[in-house]
Design a protein around this motif. Structure first.
Motif, PDB file in Angstrom:
ATOM      1  N   GLN A 211      40.834  36.345  29.952  1.00 50.80           N
ATOM      2  CA  GLN A 211      41.171  34.986  29.527  1.00 50.80           C
ATOM      3  C   GLN A 211      42.032  34.281  30.565  1.00 50.80           C
ATOM      4  OE1 GLN A 211      42.707  36.149  25.495  1.00 50.80           O
ATOM      5  NE2 GLN A 211      41.632  34.292  24.858  1.00 50.80           N
ATOM      6  N   THR A 212      42.982  35.004  31.128  1.00 49.65           N
ATOM      7  CA  THR A 212      43.863  34.417  32.140  1.00 49.65           C
ATOM      8  C   THR A 212      43.064  33.996  33.372  1.00 49.65           C
ATOM      9  OG1 THR A 212      45.713  35.774  31.367  1.00 49.65           O
ATOM     10  CG2 THR A 212      45.906  34.816  33.566  1.00 49.65           C
ATOM     11  N   ILE A 213      42.158  34.863  33.814  1.00 47.79           N
ATOM     12  CA  ILE A 213      41.308  34.538  34.963  1.00 47.79           C
ATOM     13  C   ILE A 213      40.455  33.313  34.660  1.00 47.79           C
ATOM     14  CG2 ILE A 213      39.382  35.379  36.366  1.00 47.79           C
ATOM     15  CD1 ILE A 213      40.548  38.215  35.991  1.00 47.79           C
ATOM     16  N   GLU A 214      39.889  33.279  33.456  1.00 46.16           N
ATOM     17  CA  GLU A 214      39.043  32.152  33.058  1.00 46.16           C
ATOM     18  C   GLU A 214      39.850  30.856  32.978  1.00 46.16           C
ATOM     19  OE1 GLU A 214      36.352  30.740  29.173  1.00 46.16           O
ATOM     20  OE2 GLU A 214      36.976  32.827  29.388  1.00 46.16           O
ATOM     21  N   ARG A 215      41.025  30.927  32.384  1.00 45.69           N
ATOM     22  CA  ARG A 215      41.858  29.731  32.199  1.00 45.69           C
ATOM     23  C   ARG A 215      42.275  29.127  33.531  1.00 45.69           C
ATOM     24  NH1 ARG A 215      44.497  31.725  28.410  1.00 45.69           N
ATOM     25  NH2 ARG A 215      46.152  32.748  29.586  1.00 45.69           N
ATOM     26  N   LEU A 216      42.488  29.971  34.527  1.00 44.54           N
ATOM     27  CA  LEU A 216      42.946  29.485  35.831  1.00 44.54           C
ATOM     28  C   LEU A 216      41.791  29.173  36.788  1.00 44.54           C
ATOM     29  CD1 LEU A 216      46.020  31.841  36.386  1.00 44.54           C
ATOM     30  CD2 LEU A 216      45.989  29.497  35.518  1.00 44.54           C
ATOM     31  N   GLY A 217      40.555  29.267  36.296  1.00 50.26           N
ATOM     32  CA  GLY A 217      39.411  28.886  37.110  1.00 50.26           C
ATOM     33  C   GLY A 217      39.113  29.826  38.258  1.00 50.26           C
ATOM     34  N   MET A 218      39.404  31.106  38.084  1.00 48.18           N
ATOM     35  CA  MET A 218      39.130  32.107  39.115  1.00 48.18           C
ATOM     36  C   MET A 218      37.885  32.909  38.748  1.00 48.18           C
ATOM     37  SD  MET A 218      43.051  33.314  39.856  1.00 48.18           S
ATOM     38  CE  MET A 218      44.347  32.092  40.108  1.00 48.18           C
ATOM     39  N   ARG A 219      37.459  33.776  39.649  1.00 57.40           N
ATOM     40  CA  ARG A 219      36.305  34.623  39.426  1.00 57.40           C
ATOM     41  C   ARG A 219      36.738  36.086  39.375  1.00 57.40           C
ATOM     42  NH1 ARG A 219      31.355  32.500  40.073  1.00 57.40           N
ATOM     43  NH2 ARG A 219      30.426  34.439  40.853  1.00 57.40           N
ATOM     44  N   ALA A 220      35.974  36.883  38.655  1.00 61.81           N
ATOM     45  CA  ALA A 220      36.310  38.299  38.497  1.00 61.81           C
ATOM     46  C   ALA A 220      35.341  39.168  39.287  1.00 61.81           C
ATOM     47  CB  ALA A 220      36.282  38.686  37.028  1.00 61.81           C
ATOM     48  N   LEU A 221      35.868  40.203  39.915  1.00 66.45           N
ATOM     49  CA  LEU A 221      35.049  41.202  40.586  1.00 66.45           C
ATOM     50  C   LEU A 221      35.255  42.526  39.852  1.00 66.45           C
ATOM     51  CD1 LEU A 221      33.223  42.256  42.825  1.00 66.45           C
ATOM     52  CD2 LEU A 221      35.251  42.536  44.266  1.00 66.45           C
ATOM     53  N   PRO A 222      34.343  42.903  38.957  1.00 66.51           N
ATOM     54  CA  PRO A 222      34.491  44.169  38.229  1.00 66.51           C
ATOM     55  C   PRO A 222      34.350  45.348  39.193  1.00 66.51           C
ATOM     56  CG  PRO A 222      32.950  42.690  37.117  1.00 66.51           C
ATOM     57  CD  PRO A 222      33.177  42.131  38.491  1.00 66.51           C
ATOM     58  N   ILE A 223      35.342  46.210  39.186  1.00 65.75           N
ATOM     59  CA  ILE A 223      35.334  47.410  40.020  1.00 65.75           C
ATOM     60  C   ILE A 223      35.004  48.609  39.136  1.00 65.75           C
ATOM     61  CG2 ILE A 223      36.708  48.905  41.522  1.00 65.75           C
ATOM     62  CD1 ILE A 223      36.150  46.191  42.770  1.00 65.75           C
ATOM     63  N   ARG A 224      34.152  49.479  39.646  1.00 67.91           N
ATOM     64  CA  ARG A 224      33.784  50.662  38.877  1.00 67.91           C
ATOM     65  C   ARG A 224      35.040  51.390  38.414  1.00 67.91           C
ATOM     66  NH1 ARG A 224      29.780  54.626  41.847  1.00 67.91           N
ATOM     67  NH2 ARG A 224      31.677  55.380  42.853  1.00 67.91           N
ATOM     68  N   THR A 225      35.060  51.788  37.147  1.00 64.23           N
ATOM     69  CA  THR A 225      36.258  52.382  36.546  1.00 64.23           C
ATOM     70  C   THR A 225      35.887  53.641  35.777  1.00 64.23           C
ATOM     71  OG1 THR A 225      37.232  50.168  36.337  1.00 64.23           O
ATOM     72  CG2 THR A 225      38.226  51.936  35.035  1.00 64.23           C
ATOM     73  N   HIS A 226      36.580  54.707  36.079  1.00 64.22           N
ATOM     74  CA  HIS A 226      36.313  56.010  35.459  1.00 64.22           C
ATOM     75  C   HIS A 226      37.191  56.177  34.227  1.00 64.22           C
ATOM     76  CE1 HIS A 226      36.218  60.413  34.977  1.00 64.22           C
ATOM     77  NE2 HIS A 226      35.045  60.346  35.565  1.00 64.22           N
ATOM     78  N   GLY A 227      36.640  56.815  33.204  1.00 66.37           N
ATOM     79  CA  GLY A 227      37.363  56.976  31.955  1.00 66.37           C
ATOM     80  C   GLY A 227      38.565  57.888  32.032  1.00 66.37           C
ATOM     81  N   GLU A 228      38.742  58.612  33.138  1.00 63.53           N
ATOM     82  CA  GLU A 228      39.894  59.504  33.300  1.00 63.53           C
ATOM     83  C   GLU A 228      40.824  59.029  34.404  1.00 63.53           C
ATOM     84  OE1 GLU A 228      40.903  64.160  34.480  1.00 63.53           O
ATOM     85  OE2 GLU A 228      38.823  63.494  34.275  1.00 63.53           O
ATOM     86  N   HIS A 229      40.260  58.613  35.538  1.00 63.12           N
ATOM     87  CA  HIS A 229      41.075  58.290  36.706  1.00 63.12           C
ATOM     88  C   HIS A 229      41.339  56.802  36.868  1.00 63.12           C
ATOM     89  CE1 HIS A 229      40.575  62.427  37.843  1.00 63.12           C
ATOM     90  NE2 HIS A 229      39.257  62.306  37.830  1.00 63.12           N
ATOM     91  N   GLY A 230      40.656  55.981  36.086  1.00 66.75           N
ATOM     92  CA  GLY A 230      40.859  54.541  36.207  1.00 66.75           C
ATOM     93  C   GLY A 230      40.012  53.930  37.304  1.00 66.75           C
ATOM     94  N   ILE A 231      40.508  52.871  37.890  1.00 65.65           N
ATOM     95  CA  ILE A 231      39.735  52.080  38.846  1.00 65.65           C
ATOM     96  C   ILE A 231      39.325  52.930  40.050  1.00 65.65           C
ATOM     97  CG2 ILE A 231      41.640  51.210  40.272  1.00 65.65           C
ATOM     98  CD1 ILE A 231      40.353  48.398  39.930  1.00 65.65           C
ATOM     99  N   ASP A 232      38.090  52.745  40.518  1.00 63.96           N
ATOM    100  CA  ASP A 232      37.562  53.503  41.647  1.00 63.96           C
ATOM    101  C   ASP A 232      38.138  52.933  42.938  1.00 63.96           C
ATOM    102  OD1 ASP A 232      35.937  54.428  43.792  1.00 63.96           O
ATOM    103  OD2 ASP A 232      34.300  54.842  42.391  1.00 63.96           O
ATOM    104  N   VAL A 233      39.046  53.638  43.541  1.00 61.09           N
ATOM    105  CA  VAL A 233      39.743  53.123  44.722  1.00 61.09           C
ATOM    106  C   VAL A 233      38.796  53.018  45.919  1.00 61.09           C
ATOM    107  CG1 VAL A 233      41.723  53.427  46.259  1.00 61.09           C
ATOM    108  CG2 VAL A 233      41.924  54.060  43.854  1.00 61.09           C
TER     109      VAL A 233
END
Length: 491
Positions: A211-233
């Motif tokens: 919502q914050t990204i949308e409200r400020l008119g920015m774009r999102a880049l979804p990064i692959r995320t693992h259910g144990e380790h989190g975001i794929d660095v």
């Protein structure tokens, strides 16, 4: 027109869904995909359409095939060979769906399991009232006066003390008290990025971030995320090298909605990668105090040596949802955020700040959080047993190591529209998961929030959801991909 009725788009829909399953970490390298016939039934489309999608996925090195056996997730990185990963940013459009979900939750007379709110029965009313009584006896006029940003000095000293447990050494002047966590996140994002900027996020992620990204008119880049380790660095690092990212925005501790805790080693590497790329990090750490003391990670902020990580948190999920008191440790962006607070008159209730200062100072914070963690652990244990016993075979559930947010993935053949309708007929509401994805596409996931005691009403709702999940899965033939062959996944 239904999106599956557009002939030239059908294969892309199948392809995009499979990519999401792979990039989100739900299907690991080597996992066998559902059969072509199963995918055809799932998407109500032709076998030829599914074959076209799989051929495209194989060409992009997402999957490989073994003749007469099936298709498998590629072991060579699960991604496209040209650049290593997909870097397509998306325009976020979730706000309407979020508002609808929250409005429905607020209008219901029965307990809602959709909102991540600490309910009244788990809030420390007695201890907070003691603090109010002490303050009232002092007849201090400052309780009704204005406390201008950056906030009550005494409370900022208390928060600086709390930050030590998170591995962050800072002083009161480094703390900015905000009107809750959401305002802190918005101020942080405005301070580091402009309209049109690309924000790297976990997928799925907390809808408040979207919502914050949308409200400020920015774009999102979804990064692959693992259910144990989190975001794929690795994925993130490649994006940073290509200069596609202005800021990294994540929720690494008891992540909302999936509940994982990013390991310390991953946090350290993430901080190093961001520092080398000179890209700021916004760390949303609102659930820290719900993690068992012997499992608590260091904040990503604790690895920050350049002041480019902004740490945000609040007392809303642990102490007093209605007080709306949060804070941020803004590093080199402190002055920019403080200027925003003054220009927008974002002062925080002086009474709430004084009560929380008294609450922490009297040792009530530790007392309450110790008790709360025990209560939530008991509730989580009940839910884990319920999923094992009552939910359909093929349901994937990774019990979180603390907190009250639970994420389950129902079997792939579950008709989620039917599930929601069946639940409504039985008096409860199951929210779709599209609000957790930047592109708005829902999965068979369900977020269940158990920040409440296990009353008869709550137990009844959980059983209704389980029953509806069974019914919603009977509309198609049973489908059991290898990635969901076990009832539970273990961290």
């Amino acid at each position: 027109m239904d999106r599956f009725d557009i002939p030239d788009k059908r294969w892309r829909i199948v392809k995009d869904w499979i990519i999401r399953q792979i990039e989100s970490g739900e299907w690991a390298a080597g996992s066998k995909l559902p059969s072509i016939r199963s995918l055809s039934r799932m998407f109500n489309t032709s076998i030829t359409t599914v074959q076209r999608a799989l051929a495209d996925l194989e060409a992009d090195a997402y999957v490989s095939t073994i003749p007469r056996v099936g298709y498998f997730v590629s072991a060579s990185g699960q991604a496209k060979p040209a650049s290593g990963f997909d870097f397509s940013s998306v325009t976020v459009n979730v706000n309407h769906a979020v508002v609808t979900m929250l409005s429905q939750a607020a209008s219901r007379t029965t307990a809602s399991l959709n909102s991540a709110v600490l309910h009244s029965e788990l809030t420390p009313h007695v201890l907070l009232n003691k603090c109010l009584a002490v303050l009232a006896s002092k007849a201090d006029n400052s309780l009704t006066g204005l406390v201008a940003p950056p906030g009550l000095p005494a409370l900022r000293r208390r928060i600086a003390g709390l930050m030590l447990a998170r591995g962050v050494v800072c002083g009161p002047d480094d703390i900015l008290v905000t009107s809750g966590d959401t305002i802190a996140l918005e101020l942080a994002l405005e301070a580091v990025a402009a309209k049109g900027a690309t924000v790297a996020i976990e997928t799925p992620t907390y809808y408040g971030i979207l919502q914050t990204i949308e409200r400020l008119g920015m774009r999102a880049l979804p990064i692959r995320t693992h259910g144990e380790h989190g975001i794929d660095v690795d994925h993130l690092e490649e994006a940073l090298k290509l200069k596609k990212v202005s800021v990294i925005f994540l929720n690494p501790t008891l992540q909302n909605p999936r509940g994982f805790i990013m390991p310390d080693a991953t946090r350290a590497r993430l901080s190093q990668v961001a520092r080398e790329a000179d890209v700021p990090i916004i760390e949303d750490d609102i659930f820290f105090d719900l993690v068992p003391e012997d499992e608590r990670p260091r904040a990503i902020k604790s690895y920050d040596t350049s002041g480019q990580t902004i740490y945000c948190s609040s007392f809303s999920k642990t102490v007093a949802p209605g007080y709306r008191v949060g804070w941020c440790v803004a590093g080199k962006y402190r002055d920019a955020i403080l200027a925003q607070m003054f220009s927008r008159n974002l002062a925080v209730s002086s009474l709430a700040q004084n009560v929380l200062n008294e609450f922490i100072g009297r040792g009530y914070m530790d007392e309450h959080c110790n008790r709360l963690r025990t209560q939530l652990d008991s509730i989580g244990g009940y839910f884990e047993a319920l999923v094992r016993a009552d939910f359909p075979v093929g349901t994937v559930y990774v019990p979180p190591r603390g907190g009250f947010i639970h994420w389950i993935e129902l079997p792939l053949h579950t008709d989620m529209t039917s599930l929601e309708s069946l639940a409504i007929e039985r008096g409860c509401h199951v929210a779709g998961t599209g609000i957790f994805f930047a592109d708005g596409y829902a999965t068979t996931g369900v977020r269940i929030c158990l920040g409440m005691t296990l009353s008869a009403d709550v137990i009844a709702i959980l059983k209704v959801i389980a029953e509806c999940a069974h019914l919603a899965g009977k509309s198609t033939d049973t489908l059991t991909p290898s990635a969901q062959s076990a009832e539970f996944a273990a961290c």
